[in-house]
Motif scaffolding. Structure first.
Motif, PDB file in Angstrom:
ATOM      1  N   PHE A  27      -8.896  10.611  14.215  1.00 47.38           N
ATOM      2  CA  PHE A  27      -7.570  11.152  14.531  1.00 47.38           C
ATOM      3  C   PHE A  27      -7.613  11.991  15.804  1.00 47.38           C
ATOM      4  N   VAL A  28      -8.741  12.606  16.057  1.00 44.87           N
ATOM      5  CA  VAL A  28      -8.860  13.518  17.186  1.00 44.87           C
ATOM      6  C   VAL A  28      -8.627  12.808  18.518  1.00 44.87           C
ATOM      7  N   TYR A  29      -8.798  11.476  18.547  1.00 47.36           N
ATOM      8  CA  TYR A  29      -8.609  10.730  19.792  1.00 47.36           C
ATOM      9  C   TYR A  29      -7.145  10.413  20.086  1.00 47.36           C
ATOM     10  N   LEU A  30      -6.266  10.726  19.148  1.00 43.19           N
ATOM     11  CA  LEU A  30      -4.825  10.537  19.386  1.00 43.19           C
ATOM     12  C   LEU A  30      -4.302  11.816  20.030  1.00 43.19           C
ATOM     13  N   HIS A  31      -4.546  11.945  21.314  1.00 43.05           N
ATOM     14  CA  HIS A  31      -4.346  13.219  22.014  1.00 43.05           C
ATOM     15  C   HIS A  31      -2.909  13.711  22.029  1.00 43.05           C
ATOM     16  N   GLN A  32      -1.937  12.820  21.897  1.00 43.02           N
ATOM     17  CA  GLN A  32      -0.533  13.220  21.949  1.00 43.02           C
ATOM     18  C   GLN A  32       0.100  13.332  20.561  1.00 43.02           C
ATOM     19  N   LEU A  33      -0.678  13.102  19.512  1.00 46.27           N
ATOM     20  CA  LEU A  33      -0.138  13.094  18.153  1.00 46.27           C
ATOM     21  C   LEU A  33       0.395  14.471  17.759  1.00 46.27           C
ATOM     22  N   GLU A  34       1.665  14.501  17.337  1.00 43.65           N
ATOM     23  CA  GLU A  34       2.315  15.746  16.942  1.00 43.65           C
ATOM     24  C   GLU A  34       2.650  15.782  15.451  1.00 43.65           C
ATOM     25  N   ILE A  35       2.861  14.607  14.837  1.00 48.58           N
ATOM     26  CA  ILE A  35       3.242  14.527  13.430  1.00 48.58           C
ATOM     27  C   ILE A  35       2.305  13.562  12.711  1.00 48.58           C
ATOM     28  N   LEU A  36       1.664  14.033  11.638  1.00 48.21           N
ATOM     29  CA  LEU A  36       0.755  13.194  10.867  1.00 48.21           C
ATOM     30  C   LEU A  36       1.032  13.381   9.384  1.00 48.21           C
ATOM     31  N   LYS A  37       1.178  12.247   8.679  1.00 46.65           N
ATOM     32  CA  LYS A  37       1.362  12.270   7.229  1.00 46.65           C
ATOM     33  C   LYS A  37       0.311  11.355   6.615  1.00 46.65           C
ATOM     34  N   CYS A  38      -0.518  11.905   5.732  1.00 45.00           N
ATOM     35  CA  CYS A  38      -1.561  11.134   5.054  1.00 45.00           C
ATOM     36  C   CYS A  38      -1.358  11.233   3.550  1.00 45.00           C
ATOM     37  N   PHE A  39      -1.220  10.082   2.914  1.00 44.62           N
ATOM     38  CA  PHE A  39      -1.007  10.029   1.470  1.00 44.62           C
ATOM     39  C   PHE A  39      -2.165   9.281   0.819  1.00 44.62           C
ATOM     40  N   PHE A  40      -2.802   9.894  -0.154  1.00 49.47           N
ATOM     41  CA  PHE A  40      -3.944   9.301  -0.842  1.00 49.47           C
ATOM     42  C   PHE A  40      -3.566   9.019  -2.291  1.00 49.47           C
ATOM     43  N   PHE A  41      -3.701   7.755  -2.678  1.00 49.30           N
ATOM     44  CA  PHE A  41      -3.333   7.341  -4.029  1.00 49.30           C
ATOM     45  C   PHE A  41      -4.489   6.594  -4.671  1.00 49.30           C
ATOM     46  N   ALA A  42      -4.567   6.677  -5.993  1.00 55.30           N
ATOM     47  CA  ALA A  42      -5.538   5.890  -6.743  1.00 55.30           C
ATOM     48  C   ALA A  42      -4.822   4.682  -7.338  1.00 55.30           C
ATOM     49  N   LYS A  43      -5.508   3.554  -7.413  1.00 55.28           N
ATOM     50  CA  LYS A  43      -4.959   2.375  -8.086  1.00 55.28           C
ATOM     51  C   LYS A  43      -4.588   2.751  -9.527  1.00 55.28           C
ATOM     52  N   SER A  44      -3.593   2.086 -10.048  1.00 51.68           N
ATOM     53  CA  SER A  44      -3.072   2.442 -11.370  1.00 51.68           C
ATOM     54  C   SER A  44      -4.114   2.346 -12.479  1.00 51.68           C
ATOM     55  N   TYR A  45      -5.141   1.513 -12.313  1.00 59.18           N
ATOM     56  CA  TYR A  45      -6.150   1.370 -13.366  1.00 59.18           C
ATOM     57  C   TYR A  45      -7.222   2.451 -13.316  1.00 59.18           C
ATOM     58  N   LEU A  46      -7.196   3.301 -12.284  1.00 66.22           N
ATOM     59  CA  LEU A  46      -8.166   4.390 -12.179  1.00 66.22           C
ATOM     60  C   LEU A  46      -7.616   5.643 -12.844  1.00 66.22           C
ATOM     61  N   LYS A  47      -8.430   6.284 -13.674  1.00 71.35           N
ATOM     62  CA  LYS A  47      -7.987   7.504 -14.342  1.00 71.35           C
ATOM     63  C   LYS A  47      -8.051   8.704 -13.407  1.00 71.35           C
TER      64      LYS A  47
END
Length: 196
Positions: A27-47
């Motif tokens: 991500f650090v190489y995106l020098h002009q990046l001002e807005i970042l959204k990261c969403f982490f999800f587990a597959k439904s079969y994972l507890k």
């Protein structure tokens, strides 16, 4: 993508692919990046979803960050707190985990909006040297937090606290802050206290 300013990425954990195979440090190489959204999800079969490894590196121009489901320890928050231009931070669904959050002096110096949703933090230690530019604080689904830090009473920039589905002790701890900051707006929605 040298001029990319906004990026939204959903990551889905399948239980087989190691998080370390994702190059979050790039991500650090995106020098002009001002807005970042990261969403982490587990597959439904994972507890349970594995903790995302702390190999993030963010560009210094970042102003708005939303993170969801990382399950990183609060002790690693310095990765975000040291961003020099960050103004908006939204942490949702166990983005960070652990019973204690102790910010370091000088972190989040320009942060104006902080949204915290559904974490297991119990003690959050803040004094007048932290979050000195904060204008709005949103807490959502905060059942374990003992209280909102009294250090916010000294924050003259604070304009509003919004509480949604929070414990009675959190609601009670917001009252002295409102008294101290007479112009501050306090919104309480769906809280668990009979005082609402």
């Amino acid at each position: 993508m040298p001029n990319l300013k906004k990026l939204v990425i959903p990551y889905e954990h399948d239980g087989r692919t190691k998080w370390s195979s994702y190059c979050f440090e790039n991500f650090v190489y995106l020098h002009q990046l001002e807005i970042l959204k990261c969403f982490f999800f587990a597959k439904s079969y994972l507890k349970y979803q594995d903790t995302v490894p702390v190999n993030f590196s963010f560009p210094p121009e970042l102003k708005r960050l939303t993170s969801n489901g990382c399950r990183i320890a609060w002790e690693k928050m310095g990765i975000i707190g040291s961003l020099p231009k960050l103004e908006v931070l939204k942490l949702k669904d166990h983005a960070f985990e652990g019973p204690v959050w102790e910010p370091i002096e000088g972190e989040f110096s320009l942060l104006k909006f902080l949204h915290l949703e559904e974490t297991d933090v119990e003690h959050w230690n803040v004094d007048e040297t932290h979050f000195q530019s904060l204008e709005r604080l949103n807490l959502r689904y905060y059942y374990n937090l003992v209280k909102i830090p009294s250090g916010f009473e000294k924050h003259l920039t604070l304009q509003a606290i919004k509480l949604y589905e929070c414990s009675p002790s959190v609601v009670a701890s917001a009252e002295p802050i409102k008294e101290e900051q007479r112009t501050m707006e306090m919104i309480i929605l769906g809280c668990l206290s009979s005082r609402c």
